[in-house]
Design an enzyme around this catalytic site. Structure first.
Site, short mmCIF file in Angstrom:
data_model
loop_
_atom_site.label_atom_id
_atom_site.label_comp_id
_atom_site.label_asym_id
_atom_site.label_seq_id
_atom_site.Cartn_x
_atom_site.Cartn_y
_atom_site.Cartn_z
N HIS A 276 0.87 -1.19 0.00
CA HIS A 276 0.00 0.00 0.00
C HIS A 276 0.90 1.23 0.00
O HIS A 276 1.98 1.23 0.61
CB HIS A 276 -0.90 -0.02 1.24
CG HIS A 276 -1.96 1.03 1.21
ND1 HIS A 276 -1.69 2.35 1.53
CD2 HIS A 276 -3.27 0.99 0.86
CE1 HIS A 276 -2.81 3.06 1.40
NE2 HIS A 276 -3.78 2.25 0.98
N GLU B 177 0.84 3.86 1.61
CA GLU B 177 1.21 4.35 2.95
C GLU B 177 2.39 3.55 3.49
O GLU B 177 3.22 4.06 4.23
CB GLU B 177 -0.01 4.30 3.88
CG GLU B 177 -0.98 5.42 3.53
CD GLU B 177 -2.43 5.19 3.92
OE1 GLU B 177 -2.72 4.29 4.72
OE2 GLU B 177 -3.28 5.94 3.39
N GLU C 126 -3.71 2.71 -7.21
CA GLU C 126 -4.11 3.77 -6.29
C GLU C 126 -3.19 4.98 -6.49
O GLU C 126 -2.07 5.01 -5.95
CB GLU C 126 -3.99 3.29 -4.85
CG GLU C 126 -4.87 2.11 -4.52
CD GLU C 126 -5.18 2.06 -3.03
OE1 GLU C 126 -6.36 2.19 -2.69
OE2 GLU C 126 -4.24 1.93 -2.24
N SER D 65 -10.14 7.77 -2.87
CA SER D 65 -11.37 8.56 -2.66
C SER D 65 -12.58 8.00 -3.41
O SER D 65 -13.38 8.76 -3.95
CB SER D 65 -11.11 10.03 -3.00
OG SER D 65 -10.13 10.58 -2.12
C1 PEP Z 1 -6.91 3.31 0.59
O1 PEP Z 1 -6.77 3.28 1.79
O2 PEP Z 1 -6.38 2.43 -0.08
C2 PEP Z 1 -7.72 4.37 -0.01
C3 PEP Z 1 -7.89 4.35 -1.30
O3 PEP Z 1 -8.24 5.32 0.84
P1 PEP Z 1 -9.41 6.39 0.49
O4 PEP Z 1 -10.52 5.62 -0.15
O5 PEP Z 1 -9.80 6.97 1.81
O6 PEP Z 1 -8.83 7.39 -0.45
#
Ligand code: PEP
Length: 254
Positions: free
Chosen positions: A96, A98, A168, A213
């Site tokens: 991910h 993060e 993402e 999002s």
């Molecule tokens: C995520 O945590 O992978 C994510 C896409 O978060 P959000 O939907 O809050 O942007």
């Protein structure tokens, strides 16, 4: 070929055990009539076993948000793939953004973890995507190509259907700034071509999720894109009503 949609929730560092159990029970009740798509929730480690137990008998699968790249050993604070499986999970998020950004995860580590996950019977959901600076510098495709080719290096075509990829864009995660359906589709189509280079015709069986999002009011447009096979949802997966609406996206034409 049409791929079965996978709608995944990433709870990040939210939800205690009791809150997680409550959420999965509500979600299960609100999605009981869903039969044509897969549902996955990824709670924090502490709630994994309890949420998996609460989800038993429902169509909701449970995944971890991370795992260590070793089977066991002196790795204080880490969690092994076998422990995740033992807790009742079937999936694990790997790389991910993060984790890449805050915990220094590299493509090589992502690759090692994804391979180990699969060997241990867990479906790896391998996350890829560019930062805002990388997009603005015109490097989106280079970065995504590297993440895909390095992250999935060494997998065989036979293994391809057991892998999930999540695109993402980092600038869209938790910012409320969703990629437009056209921006997402462009990168998803590119990822599909890279998967074809790796896996040949088996690439058609790899699901590529969009994350960043995703909300009840944009999921229908995103899911109308031909190369978007599902969603990886953070914030909007924390409320049963919102995530149930996302799971129940309406089929519209792009
Ligand atoms: C995520 O945590 O992978 C994510 C896409 O978060 P959000 O939907 O809050 O942007």
């Amino acid at each position: 070929m049409s791929r079965r949609p996978l709608m995944a929730g990433n709870w990040k560092m939210f939800k205690t055990i009791s809150e997680g159990v409550d959420l999965v029970k509500k979600l299960s009740a609100q999605t009981a009539d869903v039969t044509d798509r897969d549902i996955l929730v990824c709670p924090p480690f502490t709630a994994l076993a309890a949420v998996a137990q609460a989800a038993k008998g429902s169509t909701i699968a449970v995944g971890a948000q991370n795992m260590n790249d070793n089977l066991s050993g002196a790795f204080t604070g880490e969690v092994a793939p076998g422990m995740i499986k033992d807790a009742g999970a079937s999936h694990v998020l790997i790389g991910h953004s993060e984790r890449r950004q805050m915990y220094g995860e590299t493509d090589a580590l992502v690759n090692k973890k994804a391979k180990l996950a699969l060997e241990q019977g867990l479906t790896p959901v391998v996350c890829v995507g560019e930062t805002l600076a990388e997009r603005e510098a015109g490097n989106t495709f280079n970065v995504v190509e590297r993440h895909v080719m390095e992250g999935l290096k060494g997998f065989t075509s036979a293994q391809a259907p057991s892998i999930v990829v999540a695109y993402e864009p980092v600038w869209a995660i938790g910012t409320g700034k969703t990629a437009t359906p056209a921006q997402a589709q462009e990168v998803h189509a590119f990822i599909r071509r890279k998967l074809e280079a790796l896996f040949g015709k088996e690439a058609a069986q790899v699901r590529v999720l969009y994350g960043g999002s995703v909300k009840p009011d944009n999921i229908d447009q995103l899911m109308a894109q031909p190369d978007i096979d599902g969603g990886l949802v953070g914030g909007a997966s924390l409320k049963a009503e919102d995530f149930a609406r996302i799971v129940k996206f309406q089929k519209i034409s792009a």
